[in-house]
Design a protein around this motif. Structure first.
Motif: not given
Length: 305
Positions: A97-119
């Motif tokens: 959440g939050g007004d600063r969130t950019d979904p494509p950018d956040v998604a790329r950062d999530v992918l970079a973590t290498g996590a197996d399961v994401v909530a």
């Protein structure tokens, strides 16, 4: 002497916050939430002793200082990354959440973590399709419910929305078929809390939802379980005690610092957590600000044998 009395009272507050009554206005929960910040009283005591030129005052001021160091010092010297031994599963939780969130950018950062399961919590309806598209390649399995989403490298089944007594489901559950066996995964965002003049620390709805969630987890037949989410409280808060009874927090190794996650630009409290059953945490890292109003938490887990 006044300095000694103040030092002993501060020490008692740090060591035994549970003795404070929770009324009026859930005072006990509020103090437990802000407990690390009561350490700011220590330099005030030392300054008071210096002004009075009181060596005894300095000695007394060191008592709450040692207490604070024992309680919170390990977080200042712990390190990010996996601990000794193997890591079977990496999990990530992030309130987007939050007004600063950019979904494509956040998604790329999530992918970079290498996590197996994401909530992901507090996902805006208009952003859901973007997250599904951007994360699909790495996480072909996903489940969503209202503002919550689970993304997994492993197949998901038994997906259900959980009614925790609010106007909308505050959790979803699914079973992931991981390399270490079936694992129940919960994505959670408990009701928000507020501090107001008339009601004090308004946590009643959150506490009621936490108790209902604990009842559901207690009935969960899956041996291994991971709870990921924004609990809108610290694990020292007595209102979240039902969840910490029987689940192991993966908060101990929180990277450099005290592991605060909110607000992201200058975090002052830990609202986002990973709780587990049937796993041993191998490392927990609070990641940098990704543009949300919360910081993400990445945890490595080793399956118990």
């Amino acid at each position: 002497m006044p300095i000694a009395l103040a030092a002993l009272l501060l020490t008692a507050l740090l060591a035994f916050p549970g003795v404070l009554p929770d009324t009026p206005g859930h005072l006990g929960s509020l103090v437990e939430t802000a407990l690390p910040w009561f350490g700011l009283g220590i330099p005030l005591l030392l300054a008071w002793a210096a002004v009075r030129r009181s060596l005894k005052g300095v000695v007394f001021a060191l008592v709450p200082a040692v207490t604070w160091a024992v309680l919170f010092g390990p977080g200042l010297v712990s390190f990010a990354g996996p601990g000794p031994g193997r890591t079977d599963l990496q999990v990530l939780t992030l309130n987007v959440g939050g007004d600063r969130t950019d979904p494509p950018d956040v998604a790329r950062d999530v992918l970079a973590t290498g996590a197996d399961v994401v909530a992901l919590e507090k996902v805006p309806n208009q952003a859901l399709k973007t997250y599904e598209r951007e994360l699909h390649g790495a996480y072909p399995h996903h489940a969503t419910g209202d503002t919550l989403g689970l993304w997994s490298r492993y197949p998901l089944r038994e997906v259900e929305k959980l009614d925790l007594g609010g106007a909308w489901p505050h959790a979803i559950r699914a079973v992931a078929r991981t390399p270490v066996g079936d694992t129940a995964v919960y994505a959670v965002r408990l009701p928000s809390v507020r501090v107001t003049f008339d009601k004090g620390f308004a946590v009643a709805r959150r506490d009621a939802s936490a108790a209902r969630l604990r009842e559901r987890i207690a009935r969960d037949p899956t041996r291994r379980l991971v709870l990921l989410g924004d609990l809108n409280g610290t694990l020292r808060d007595r209102g979240l005690a039902p969840l910490t009874n029987g689940l192991r927090p993966a908060d101990g190794r929180a990277g450099h610092g005290l592991g605060f996650t909110w607000p992201a630009a200058f975090p002052v409290v830990r609202l986002d957590h990973v709780l587990v059953r049937g796993f041993t945490p191998t490392g927990t890292d609070v990641l940098p600000d990704l543009g949300s109003d919360h910081r993400p938490v990445l945890a490595g887990l080793r399956a118990d044998r």
